[in-house]
Design a protein around this motif. Sequence first.
Motif, PDB file in Angstrom:
ATOM      1  N   SER A 111      36.689  30.139 -23.306  1.00 19.30           N
ATOM      2  CA  SER A 111      36.646  28.790 -22.945  1.00 19.30           C
ATOM      3  C   SER A 111      35.377  28.408 -22.356  1.00 19.30           C
ATOM      4  O   SER A 111      35.128  28.828 -21.171  1.00 19.30           O
ATOM      5  CB  SER A 111      37.830  28.385 -22.066  1.00 19.30           C
ATOM      6  OG  SER A 111      37.794  27.097 -21.933  1.00 19.30           O
ATOM      7  N   ILE A 112      34.180  27.939 -22.896  1.00 17.88           N
ATOM      8  CA  ILE A 112      33.054  27.697 -22.272  1.00 17.88           C
ATOM      9  C   ILE A 112      32.642  26.045 -23.110  1.00 17.88           C
ATOM     10  O   ILE A 112      32.832  25.820 -24.201  1.00 17.88           O
ATOM     11  CB  ILE A 112      32.134  28.694 -22.439  1.00 17.88           C
ATOM     12  CG1 ILE A 112      30.886  28.408 -21.760  1.00 17.88           C
ATOM     13  CG2 ILE A 112      31.667  28.783 -23.995  1.00 17.88           C
ATOM     14  CD1 ILE A 112      29.819  29.523 -21.685  1.00 17.88           C
ATOM     15  N   THR A 113      32.095  25.443 -22.256  1.00 20.84           N
ATOM     16  CA  THR A 113      31.619  24.213 -22.458  1.00 20.84           C
ATOM     17  C   THR A 113      30.012  24.262 -22.423  1.00 20.84           C
ATOM     18  O   THR A 113      29.228  24.960 -21.892  1.00 20.84           O
ATOM     19  CB  THR A 113      32.044  22.929 -21.513  1.00 20.84           C
ATOM     20  OG1 THR A 113      31.497  23.254 -20.248  1.00 20.84           O
ATOM     21  CG2 THR A 113      33.586  23.087 -21.451  1.00 20.84           C
TER      22      THR A 113
ATOM     23  N   LYS B 107      24.870  24.757 -16.658  1.00 24.11           N
ATOM     24  CA  LYS B 107      24.725  24.914 -15.116  1.00 24.11           C
ATOM     25  C   LYS B 107      24.210  26.585 -14.877  1.00 24.11           C
ATOM     26  O   LYS B 107      23.717  26.768 -13.999  1.00 24.11           O
ATOM     27  CB  LYS B 107      26.307  24.941 -14.709  1.00 24.11           C
ATOM     28  CG  LYS B 107      26.731  23.683 -14.564  1.00 24.11           C
ATOM     29  CD  LYS B 107      28.355  23.727 -14.144  1.00 24.11           C
ATOM     30  CE  LYS B 107      29.052  22.352 -13.827  1.00 24.11           C
ATOM     31  NZ  LYS B 107      30.421  22.375 -13.688  1.00 24.11           N
ATOM     32  N   ASN B 108      24.683  27.424 -16.032  1.00 20.11           N
ATOM     33  CA  ASN B 108      24.122  28.598 -15.755  1.00 20.11           C
ATOM     34  C   ASN B 108      22.564  28.933 -16.135  1.00 20.11           C
ATOM     35  O   ASN B 108      22.131  30.082 -15.987  1.00 20.11           O
ATOM     36  CB  ASN B 108      25.006  29.524 -16.738  1.00 20.11           C
ATOM     37  CG  ASN B 108      26.358  30.085 -16.407  1.00 20.11           C
ATOM     38  OD1 ASN B 108      26.728  29.871 -15.277  1.00 20.11           O
ATOM     39  ND2 ASN B 108      27.204  30.166 -17.450  1.00 20.11           N
TER      40      ASN B 108
END
Length: 66
Positions: free
Chosen positions: A53-55, A61-62
């Motif tokens: 689950s990644i947007t 942000k990373n």
Amino acid sequence: MKIVIDVSNEKKAKSLIDILKDIPYVKSIKIEPEKKEKKPDFESIFGIWKDRSITLEDIRKNRGGK
């Protein structure tokens, strides 16, 4: 001095090696198997994000907000 000979026919290559062995000034003969090119396996990366689950916002942000 070194000479590299690429031979496509294995039977004829063996004949050539036999001839070279009979030449007195040939010091050594090194036989290397032909290296097969390994093509990248594009399909091996299929599904790397499955069950994750990644947007796009998380990715931003990373990366430091760039």
